[in-house]
Design a protein around this motif. Structure first.
Motif, PDB file in Angstrom:
ATOM      1  N   ALA A 120      51.860 -35.782  66.231  1.00  0.00           N
ATOM      2  CA  ALA A 120      50.697 -35.324  66.994  1.00  0.00           C
ATOM      3  C   ALA A 120      49.395 -35.936  66.484  1.00  0.00           C
ATOM      4  CB  ALA A 120      50.624 -33.792  66.954  1.00  0.00           C
ATOM      5  N   GLU A 121      49.192 -35.919  65.169  1.00  0.00           N
ATOM      6  CA  GLU A 121      47.944 -36.430  64.608  1.00  0.00           C
ATOM      7  C   GLU A 121      47.819 -37.930  64.834  1.00  0.00           C
ATOM      8  OE1 GLU A 121      44.257 -36.300  62.987  1.00  0.00           O
ATOM      9  OE2 GLU A 121      45.566 -34.583  63.413  1.00  0.00           O
ATOM     10  N   GLN A 122      48.920 -38.641  64.648  1.00  0.00           N
ATOM     11  CA  GLN A 122      48.910 -40.089  64.832  1.00  0.00           C
ATOM     12  C   GLN A 122      48.590 -40.464  66.276  1.00  0.00           C
ATOM     13  OE1 GLN A 122      52.671 -42.503  64.472  1.00  0.00           O
ATOM     14  NE2 GLN A 122      51.694 -43.136  62.563  1.00  0.00           N
ATOM     15  N   LEU A 123      49.208 -39.773  67.232  1.00  0.00           N
ATOM     16  CA  LEU A 123      48.950 -40.051  68.641  1.00  0.00           C
ATOM     17  C   LEU A 123      47.525 -39.652  69.026  1.00  0.00           C
ATOM     18  CD1 LEU A 123      52.321 -38.890  70.276  1.00  0.00           C
ATOM     19  CD2 LEU A 123      51.581 -41.217  69.714  1.00  0.00           C
ATOM     20  N   LYS A 124      47.031 -38.580  68.438  1.00  0.00           N
ATOM     21  CA  LYS A 124      45.660 -38.147  68.713  1.00  0.00           C
ATOM     22  C   LYS A 124      44.675 -39.211  68.287  1.00  0.00           C
ATOM     23  CE  LYS A 124      42.347 -34.488  67.526  1.00  0.00           C
ATOM     24  NZ  LYS A 124      42.147 -33.239  66.733  1.00  0.00           N
ATOM     25  N   GLN A 125      44.887 -39.803  67.118  1.00  0.00           N
ATOM     26  CA  GLN A 125      43.994 -40.854  66.646  1.00  0.00           C
ATOM     27  C   GLN A 125      44.011 -42.074  67.560  1.00  0.00           C
ATOM     28  OE1 GLN A 125      44.956 -41.757  62.566  1.00  0.00           O
ATOM     29  NE2 GLN A 125      44.472 -39.697  61.833  1.00  0.00           N
ATOM     30  N   ARG A 126      45.142 -42.316  68.215  1.00  0.00           N
ATOM     31  CA  ARG A 126      45.251 -43.463  69.124  1.00  0.00           C
ATOM     32  C   ARG A 126      44.883 -43.109  70.561  1.00  0.00           C
ATOM     33  NH1 ARG A 126      51.147 -45.609  66.891  1.00  0.00           N
ATOM     34  NH2 ARG A 126      50.359 -46.675  65.030  1.00  0.00           N
ATOM     35  N   GLY A 127      44.595 -41.848  70.820  1.00  0.00           N
ATOM     36  CA  GLY A 127      44.250 -41.422  72.165  1.00  0.00           C
ATOM     37  C   GLY A 127      45.427 -41.441  73.111  1.00  0.00           C
ATOM     38  N   LEU A 128      46.612 -41.127  72.607  1.00  0.00           N
ATOM     39  CA  LEU A 128      47.824 -41.186  73.417  1.00  0.00           C
ATOM     40  C   LEU A 128      48.396 -39.794  73.655  1.00  0.00           C
ATOM     41  CD1 LEU A 128      49.534 -44.206  71.608  1.00  0.00           C
ATOM     42  CD2 LEU A 128      48.327 -44.267  73.792  1.00  0.00           C
ATOM     43  N   THR A 129      49.175 -39.685  74.735  1.00  0.00           N
ATOM     44  CA  THR A 129      49.821 -38.423  75.089  1.00  0.00           C
ATOM     45  C   THR A 129      51.331 -38.599  75.043  1.00  0.00           C
ATOM     46  OG1 THR A 129      47.990 -37.854  76.563  1.00  0.00           O
ATOM     47  CG2 THR A 129      50.052 -36.654  76.864  1.00  0.00           C
ATOM     48  N   LEU A 130      52.032 -37.596  74.513  1.00  0.00           N
ATOM     49  CA  LEU A 130      53.494 -37.613  74.472  1.00  0.00           C
ATOM     50  C   LEU A 130      54.038 -36.592  75.460  1.00  0.00           C
ATOM     51  CD1 LEU A 130      56.051 -38.724  73.060  1.00  0.00           C
ATOM     52  CD2 LEU A 130      55.896 -36.765  71.493  1.00  0.00           C
ATOM     53  N   ALA A 131      54.802 -37.078  76.442  1.00  0.00           N
ATOM     54  CA  ALA A 131      55.444 -36.198  77.424  1.00  0.00           C
ATOM     55  C   ALA A 131      56.915 -36.054  77.057  1.00  0.00           C
ATOM     56  CB  ALA A 131      55.304 -36.795  78.824  1.00  0.00           C
ATOM     57  N   VAL A 132      57.383 -34.808  76.962  1.00  0.00           N
ATOM     58  CA  VAL A 132      58.737 -34.541  76.497  1.00  0.00           C
ATOM     59  C   VAL A 132      59.535 -33.829  77.579  1.00  0.00           C
ATOM     60  CG1 VAL A 132      60.137 -33.393  74.739  1.00  0.00           C
ATOM     61  CG2 VAL A 132      57.923 -34.378  74.121  1.00  0.00           C
ATOM     62  N   SER A 133      60.772 -34.273  77.766  1.00  0.00           N
ATOM     63  CA  SER A 133      61.698 -33.574  78.667  1.00  0.00           C
ATOM     64  C   SER A 133      63.084 -33.576  78.019  1.00  0.00           C
ATOM     65  CB  SER A 133      61.755 -34.251  80.043  1.00  0.00           C
ATOM     66  OG  SER A 133      62.217 -35.587  79.926  1.00  0.00           O
ATOM     67  N   ASN A 134      63.868 -32.514  78.281  1.00  0.00           N
ATOM     68  CA  ASN A 134      65.142 -32.385  77.593  1.00  0.00           C
ATOM     69  C   ASN A 134      66.097 -31.487  78.362  1.00  0.00           C
ATOM     70  OD1 ASN A 134      67.145 -32.210  75.484  1.00  0.00           O
ATOM     71  ND2 ASN A 134      66.273 -30.218  74.952  1.00  0.00           N
ATOM     72  N   ASP A 135      67.363 -31.929  78.470  1.00  0.00           N
ATOM     73  CA  ASP A 135      68.399 -31.039  78.976  1.00  0.00           C
ATOM     74  C   ASP A 135      69.637 -31.095  78.085  1.00  0.00           C
ATOM     75  OD1 ASP A 135      69.701 -33.392  79.583  1.00  0.00           O
ATOM     76  OD2 ASP A 135      69.384 -33.245  81.745  1.00  0.00           O
ATOM     77  N   MET A 136      69.490 -31.653  76.888  1.00  0.00           N
ATOM     78  CA  MET A 136      70.578 -31.678  75.918  1.00  0.00           C
ATOM     79  C   MET A 136      70.555 -30.380  75.115  1.00  0.00           C
ATOM     80  SD  MET A 136      70.442 -35.651  74.556  1.00  0.00           S
ATOM     81  CE  MET A 136      71.853 -35.466  73.478  1.00  0.00           C
ATOM     82  N   ASP A 137      71.726 -29.931  74.713  1.00  0.00           N
ATOM     83  CA  ASP A 137      71.841 -28.685  73.951  1.00  0.00           C
ATOM     84  C   ASP A 137      71.798 -28.967  72.454  1.00  0.00           C
ATOM     85  OD1 ASP A 137      72.233 -26.109  73.150  1.00  0.00           O
ATOM     86  OD2 ASP A 137      74.351 -26.025  73.719  1.00  0.00           O
ATOM     87  N   THR A 138      72.933 -29.264  71.871  1.00  0.00           N
ATOM     88  CA  THR A 138      72.990 -29.589  70.448  1.00  0.00           C
ATOM     89  C   THR A 138      73.597 -30.969  70.258  1.00  0.00           C
ATOM     90  OG1 THR A 138      75.174 -28.565  70.189  1.00  0.00           O
ATOM     91  CG2 THR A 138      73.234 -27.165  69.779  1.00  0.00           C
ATOM     92  N   LEU A 139      73.399 -31.503  69.056  1.00  0.00           N
ATOM     93  CA  LEU A 139      73.887 -32.842  68.748  1.00  0.00           C
ATOM     94  C   LEU A 139      74.257 -32.870  67.279  1.00  0.00           C
ATOM     95  CD1 LEU A 139      74.179 -35.646  70.144  1.00  0.00           C
ATOM     96  CD2 LEU A 139      71.923 -36.202  69.219  1.00  0.00           C
ATOM     97  N   MET A 140      75.374 -33.516  66.953  1.00  0.00           N
ATOM     98  CA  MET A 140      75.739 -33.698  65.559  1.00  0.00           C
ATOM     99  C   MET A 140      74.790 -34.732  64.952  1.00  0.00           C
ATOM    100  SD  MET A 140      78.202 -31.643  64.885  1.00  0.00           S
ATOM    101  CE  MET A 140      78.704 -32.290  63.296  1.00  0.00           C
ATOM    102  N   MET A 141      74.067 -34.323  63.899  1.00  0.00           N
ATOM    103  CA  MET A 141      73.040 -35.217  63.362  1.00  0.00           C
ATOM    104  C   MET A 141      72.675 -34.860  61.935  1.00  0.00           C
ATOM    105  SD  MET A 141      69.480 -33.738  65.028  1.00  0.00           S
ATOM    106  CE  MET A 141      70.059 -33.397  66.692  1.00  0.00           C
ATOM    107  N   ASP A 142      72.048 -35.814  61.267  1.00  0.00           N
ATOM    108  CA  ASP A 142      71.253 -35.542  60.082  1.00  0.00           C
ATOM    109  C   ASP A 142      69.817 -35.477  60.586  1.00  0.00           C
ATOM    110  OD1 ASP A 142      69.389 -36.225  57.891  1.00  0.00           O
ATOM    111  OD2 ASP A 142      71.208 -36.384  56.688  1.00  0.00           O
ATOM    112  N   LYS A 143      69.242 -34.291  60.622  1.00  0.00           N
ATOM    113  CA  LYS A 143      67.956 -34.093  61.293  1.00  0.00           C
ATOM    114  C   LYS A 143      66.863 -34.999  60.748  1.00  0.00           C
ATOM    115  CE  LYS A 143      64.092 -31.050  62.002  1.00  0.00           C
ATOM    116  NZ  LYS A 143      63.335 -29.916  61.470  1.00  0.00           N
TER     117      LYS A 143
END
Length: 294
Positions: A166-189
Motif C-alpha cells: 500500500a505505501e509503495q503504491l501510494k508513493q507512486r500514485g497507483l491503485t491496486l484493484a483486487v478480485s478473487n474467487d479462489m478458496d485455499t491454496l497449498m503454499m508457503d505464505k
C-alpha cells in the motif's frame, strides 16, 4: 678411433635413454606448474605401468580433487553472493512499509487506534523480514528442492499483499484493484507473498502515475496486470534470468538489481506453478502464476 666411436655412441644412447626416462617426470613438472598457476582441468597421459605411471595416476587424482574443491568453493561464494543480493532486493518492500508507517507516526496527528494499527503493521513487516531472510537462506544458499506448505486462504494472502504494498503504491500514485474467487491454496505464505509483491513492484515500475494494477485470483491462476510500457518478446525470453533488467537505467534508479523475477520463478516452481508472461508494447503486461494443483 674405435674406442672413441664406441664411447660417443654409448654416450648418445645413454643420453637418449635418460631423456626417455625423464620425459614423464618433465610432464609431471609441467602439470604441477599449471596447477600452481590455477589451471586445474589438465591431466597427465602416461601409459607406463611402472612407478612413474602410478605417480601420474596419483597426480591426476589429486588434480581432480583440487578441481572439485575449487569448484565447490566458487559455487558456495556464488550462492552467498546471490543470497545477499536477493535479501537486499526482498527487503525493499517491507522497509518501505516500515518507513512509511514510521513517518506517519512522527508527522501525523492520529488517534489511539490509528497509532496502534501503524505499530502493528511495523511489527508485522519486521517479523516478515525475519521469516523471509531465513527462508531465502534455505532457498538460495542451501538450494532445497522442497518447502513446507500448508493450506492457506487466498483471500487472506491477497489482503496481506494489499497491506504490504500500500505505501509503495501510494508513493507512486497507483491503485491496486483486487478480485478473487479462489478458496485455499497449498503454499508457503511468506514466499508466495514475496512472489506477488515482486510482480506488483515490477508492474508499478512500468506503470504511469495515477495508473491501475489488477491483482486477480481465479480458477488455478493468480494474475498481475498493468497498463504500462509493455515488454518486447525478445525481452520476455530473458527477464527471468538473474541480474537481467529490461530497462537498466530505470531499474538502477529504482534500486533494482534484476533478481525479482528469477526468485519469483524459483518460488513458483517450488509451489508446482509456472509463470506465464504476456505483454504488448505501450499497452501493458500480464503475468500469470498458474498452479498445477489448484
Amino acid at each position: 678411433m674405435i674406442n672413441l666411436t664406441v664411447i660417443l655412441a654409448t654416450s648418445a644412447v645413454v643420453i637418449a635413454l635418460v631423456r626417455l626416462v625423464l620425459r614423464p617426470i618433465t610432464t609431471l613438472k609441467q602439470n604441477t606448474g599449471l596447477i600452481a598457476a590455477g589451471i586445474y582441468d589438465k591431466r597427465i597421459e602416461i601409459n607406463e605401468n611402472d612407478e612413474i605411471g602410478e605417480l601420474a595416476a596419483d597426480f591426476n587424482q589429486m588434480a581432480a580433487a583440487v578441481e572439485r574443491h575449487v569448484d565447490e568453493l566458487r559455487n558456495e561464494a556464488d550462492r552467498r553472493t546471490l543470497f545477499m543480493s536477493t535479501l537486499t532486493h526482498e527487503l525493499k518492500t517491507p522497509m518501505t512499509s516500515i518507513s512509511g508507517n514510521t513517518q506517519t507516526l512522527l508527522r501525523t496527528k492520529m488517534d489511539e487506534d490509528e497509532r496502534e494499527n501503524a505499530l502493528i503493521r511495523i511489527e508485522d513487516e519486521c517479523m516478515r523480514i525475519e521469516r523471509l531472510s531465513q527462508k531465502l537462506m534455505q532457498l538460495i544458499v542451501l538450494r532445497q528442492n522442497s518447502i513446507s506448505m500448508a493450506a492457506y486462504s487466498v483471500a487472506d494472502l491477497l489482503e496481506s499483499v494489499q497491506a504490504s504494498c500500500a505505501e509503495q503504491l501510494k508513493q507512486r500514485g497507483l491503485t491496486l484493484a483486487v478480485s478473487n474467487d479462489m478458496d485455499t491454496l497449498m503454499m508457503d505464505k511468506d514466499l508466495l507473498l514475496s512472489l506477488l509483491l515482486n510482480l506488483i513492484d515490477n508492474a508499478g515500475k512500468a506503470s504511469r502515475p495515477d495508473g491501475m494494477i489488477e491483482l486477480s485470483a481465479h480458477g488455478n491462476t493468480i494474475t498481475v496486470k498493468d497498463y504500462g510500457k509493455g515488454i518486447t518478446q525478445d525481452e520476455i525470453d530473458k527477464i527471468t534470468q538473474p541480474f537481467y533488467m529490461v530497462d537498466k537505467s530505470r531499474s538502477k534508479k529504482a534500486g533494482g538489481i534484476g533478481l525479482g523475477l528469477a526468485l519469483a520463478e524459483e518460488t513458483a516452481r517450488l509451489h508446482g506453478a509456472t509463470l506465464v508472461f504476456e505483454s504488448t508494447l505501450g499497452k501493458g503486461t500480464v503475468v500469470k502464476v498458474v498452479f498445477d494443483h489448484a
